[in-house]
Scaffold this motif. Structure first.
Motif, mmCIF file in Angstrom:
data_model
loop_
_atom_site.group_PDB
_atom_site.id
_atom_site.type_symbol
_atom_site.label_atom_id
_atom_site.label_comp_id
_atom_site.label_asym_id
_atom_site.label_seq_id
_atom_site.Cartn_x
_atom_site.Cartn_y
_atom_site.Cartn_z
ATOM 1 N N GLY A 1 42.485 35.588 30.925
ATOM 2 C CA GLY A 1 41.158 35.331 31.466
ATOM 3 C C GLY A 1 40.562 34.051 30.924
ATOM 4 O O GLY A 1 40.961 33.538 29.885
ATOM 5 N N ALA B 1 51.960 30.768 36.501
ATOM 6 C CA ALA B 1 51.749 31.874 35.570
ATOM 7 C C ALA B 1 50.275 32.200 35.410
ATOM 8 O O ALA B 1 49.415 31.322 35.479
ATOM 9 N N TYR B 2 50.026 33.469 35.183
ATOM 10 C CA TYR B 2 48.709 33.938 34.748
ATOM 11 C C TYR B 2 48.792 34.068 33.231
ATOM 12 O O TYR B 2 49.614 34.832 32.716
ATOM 13 N N TRP C 1 38.847 33.318 26.842
ATOM 14 C CA TRP C 1 39.193 31.959 27.229
ATOM 15 C C TRP C 1 39.883 31.159 26.129
ATOM 16 O O TRP C 1 40.905 30.509 26.381
ATOM 17 N N THR D 1 37.730 32.343 35.331
ATOM 18 C CA THR D 1 37.619 33.548 36.157
ATOM 19 C C THR D 1 38.637 34.558 35.646
ATOM 20 O O THR D 1 39.382 34.289 34.710
ATOM 21 N N THR D 2 38.717 35.693 36.295
ATOM 22 C CA THR D 2 39.683 36.719 35.888
ATOM 23 C C THR D 2 41.067 36.474 36.492
ATOM 24 O O THR D 2 41.989 37.228 36.201
ATOM 25 N N CYS D 3 41.205 35.425 37.318
ATOM 26 C CA CYS D 3 42.489 35.222 37.990
ATOM 27 C C CYS D 3 42.946 33.765 37.987
ATOM 28 O O CYS D 3 43.607 33.323 38.918
ATOM 29 N N ASP D 4 42.626 33.021 36.940
ATOM 30 C CA ASP D 4 43.074 31.630 36.832
ATOM 31 C C ASP D 4 44.595 31.569 36.719
ATOM 32 O O ASP D 4 45.196 32.333 35.963
ATOM 33 N N LEU D 5 45.208 30.661 37.448
ATOM 34 C CA LEU D 5 46.649 30.442 37.371
ATOM 35 C C LEU D 5 46.932 29.056 36.815
ATOM 36 O O LEU D 5 46.132 28.133 36.983
ATOM 37 N N THR E 1 43.463 32.146 25.860
ATOM 38 C CA THR E 1 44.174 31.703 27.052
ATOM 39 C C THR E 1 44.544 30.230 26.918
ATOM 40 O O THR E 1 45.669 29.828 27.261
ATOM 41 N N THR F 1 46.135 22.981 35.007
ATOM 42 C CA THR F 1 45.358 24.046 34.368
ATOM 43 C C THR F 1 44.286 24.661 35.259
ATOM 44 O O THR F 1 43.687 25.667 34.881
#
Length: 100
Positions: A8, A4-5, A54, A11-15, A57, A33
């Motif tokens: 942010g 899942a995303y 962050w 980075t803008t694309c951490d999974l 998130t 994580t």
């Protein structure tokens, strides 16, 4: 297993990967994580990081795993939900946000 995303952060694309627990870990959920969580040092903040997003998130990471989950950071040793809460609060101070 779920990939899942959750928002942010580093980075803008951490999974994040959320895996169901097994008998070996007492059935606890395991959350990978990536660099959203770093145990061996303070979180690495660079030009691609979204420090303001962050902390929220990390709240979603905690919600995905729960308080008893095993959290595997991008760097360092396995951590618990309390560690992630402290890192969220550290990031909140960097972003000048009220702690979680």
């Amino acid at each position: 297993m779920t990939v899942a995303y959750l928002g942010g952060g580093h980075t803008t694309c951490d999974l994040v990967v959320v895996a169901p627990g097994s008998d070996d870990d007492a059935g606890r959920v395991v959350v990978f994580t990536g660099d959203l969580v770093e145990e061996s040092a303070d979180p690495a903040i660079d030009a691609d990081s979204d420090v303001a997003a962050w902390p929220a998130t990390l709240d979603r990471v905690l919600a995905a795993g729960g308080p008893e989950a095993i959290y595997v950071p991008g760097h360092g040793a396995i951590v618990d939900a309390e560690f992630i809460g402290r890192q969220r609060d550290w990031l909140s101070r960097r972003a000048d946000l009220p702690p979680g």
